[in-house]
Design a protein around this motif. Structure first.
Motif, short mmCIF file in Angstrom:
data_model
loop_
_atom_site.label_atom_id
_atom_site.label_comp_id
_atom_site.label_asym_id
_atom_site.label_seq_id
_atom_site.Cartn_x
_atom_site.Cartn_y
_atom_site.Cartn_z
N ASN A 115 -0.27 5.85 7.61
CA ASN A 115 -0.04 7.17 8.21
C ASN A 115 0.66 8.06 7.19
N PRO A 116 -0.10 8.88 6.49
CA PRO A 116 0.47 9.73 5.44
C PRO A 116 1.45 10.79 5.94
N ARG A 117 1.53 10.99 7.23
CA ARG A 117 2.39 12.04 7.78
C ARG A 117 3.78 11.54 8.18
N VAL A 118 4.00 10.25 8.07
CA VAL A 118 5.27 9.66 8.49
C VAL A 118 6.13 9.36 7.28
N GLU A 119 7.43 9.61 7.42
CA GLU A 119 8.39 9.28 6.36
C GLU A 119 8.29 7.80 6.00
N ILE A 120 8.36 7.50 4.72
CA ILE A 120 8.31 6.11 4.27
C ILE A 120 9.74 5.67 3.99
N ARG A 121 10.25 4.84 4.89
CA ARG A 121 11.58 4.27 4.72
C ARG A 121 11.48 2.79 5.02
N LEU A 122 11.62 1.98 4.00
CA LEU A 122 11.48 0.54 4.14
C LEU A 122 12.80 -0.06 4.60
N ARG A 123 12.68 -0.88 5.65
CA ARG A 123 13.84 -1.54 6.25
C ARG A 123 13.66 -3.05 6.18
N SER A 124 14.67 -3.79 6.56
CA SER A 124 14.62 -5.25 6.52
C SER A 124 13.42 -5.79 7.29
N THR A 125 13.12 -5.22 8.43
CA THR A 125 12.01 -5.71 9.26
C THR A 125 10.67 -5.57 8.56
N ASP A 126 10.54 -4.66 7.63
CA ASP A 126 9.29 -4.47 6.90
C ASP A 126 8.99 -5.65 5.97
N ILE A 160 7.83 -3.62 -3.87
CA ILE A 160 8.35 -2.55 -3.03
C ILE A 160 7.36 -1.39 -2.98
N ASP A 161 6.85 -0.99 -4.14
CA ASP A 161 5.87 0.11 -4.18
C ASP A 161 4.59 -0.25 -3.44
N ALA A 162 4.17 -1.51 -3.53
CA ALA A 162 2.96 -1.94 -2.82
C ALA A 162 3.13 -1.77 -1.31
N LEU A 163 4.28 -2.17 -0.79
CA LEU A 163 4.53 -2.02 0.64
C LEU A 163 4.65 -0.55 1.02
N ALA A 164 5.33 0.24 0.21
CA ALA A 164 5.45 1.67 0.49
C ALA A 164 4.08 2.34 0.47
N THR A 165 3.23 1.96 -0.45
CA THR A 165 1.88 2.53 -0.52
C THR A 165 1.07 2.13 0.71
N ALA A 166 1.19 0.89 1.15
CA ALA A 166 0.50 0.46 2.37
C ALA A 166 0.97 1.27 3.58
N ARG A 167 2.27 1.50 3.68
CA ARG A 167 2.81 2.32 4.79
C ARG A 167 2.27 3.75 4.72
N TYR A 168 2.21 4.28 3.53
CA TYR A 168 1.68 5.63 3.34
C TYR A 168 0.21 5.70 3.79
N ARG A 169 -0.57 4.73 3.40
CA ARG A 169 -2.00 4.72 3.76
C ARG A 169 -2.20 4.55 5.26
N GLY A 203 -2.52 12.07 -9.07
CA GLY A 203 -2.55 12.42 -7.65
C GLY A 203 -1.19 12.84 -7.14
N ALA A 204 -1.08 12.81 -5.83
CA ALA A 204 0.15 13.24 -5.16
C ALA A 204 1.31 12.31 -5.48
N ARG A 205 2.49 12.90 -5.56
CA ARG A 205 3.75 12.16 -5.74
C ARG A 205 4.39 12.08 -4.37
N ILE A 206 4.56 10.87 -3.86
CA ILE A 206 5.10 10.65 -2.52
C ILE A 206 6.50 10.06 -2.65
N ILE A 207 7.45 10.63 -1.93
CA ILE A 207 8.82 10.15 -1.95
C ILE A 207 9.02 9.12 -0.84
N ALA A 208 9.62 8.00 -1.21
CA ALA A 208 9.89 6.92 -0.26
C ALA A 208 11.34 6.46 -0.46
N ARG A 209 11.82 5.69 0.52
CA ARG A 209 13.17 5.13 0.41
C ARG A 209 13.16 3.68 0.86
N ILE A 210 14.09 2.93 0.31
CA ILE A 210 14.33 1.56 0.74
C ILE A 210 15.81 1.42 1.04
#
Length: 89
Positions: free
Chosen positions: A72-83, A61-70, A25-32
Motif C-alpha cells: 500500500n504505497p499510500r500508508v506510512e512505512i514504520r517497521l515495528r517489532s511485530t513486522d 530492513i529495506d526489503a521489508l520496507a519495500t514490501a510494505r510500500y508495495r 525512481g521515487a525516494r520513499i521515507i521509512a522508519r524503523i
C-alpha cells in the motif's frame, strides 16, 4: 550510495530512504522503531549505534520496507517489532 539514515529521538526511530524502482525512481521515507533495532538486531545504546545497526542490516530492513510500500504505497512505512515476527526476516 551512502546511507541516508538518521535517528529521530522524538519518534524513537531511525528514518531511512528506500528506492523501490531503483535510484532513478521515487525516494520513499521509512522508519524503523528503536525497539526493533535493540531487540531484533542487538543494537547497542546511543544514536550513532542505532544508525550503524540499521546500516549493517539495511538489506533485510529495506526489503521489508519495500514490501510494505508495495502492499500500500499510500500508508506510512514504520517497521515495528511485530513486522519481524512472522516474515522470516
Amino acid at each position: 550510495m551512502a546511507s541516508e539514515a538518521i535517528f529521530l529521538p522524538a519518534a524513537g526511530s531511525v528514518q531511512f530512504a528506500i528506492y523501490p524502482d531503483g535510484y532513478d525512481g521515487a525516494r520513499i521515507i521509512a522508519r524503523i522503531d528503536e525497539e526493533v533495532l535493540h531487540d531484533r538486531f542487538h543494537a547497542a545504546d546511543g544514536e550513532s549505534e542505532l544508525v550503524s545497526t540499521y546500516d549493517r542490516n539495511a538489506d533485510s530492513i529495506d526489503a521489508l520496507a519495500t514490501a510494505r510500500y508495495r502492499e500500500n504505497p499510500r500508508v506510512e512505512i514504520r517497521l515495528r517489532s511485530t513486522d519481524f515476527q512472522s516474515g522470516g526476516f
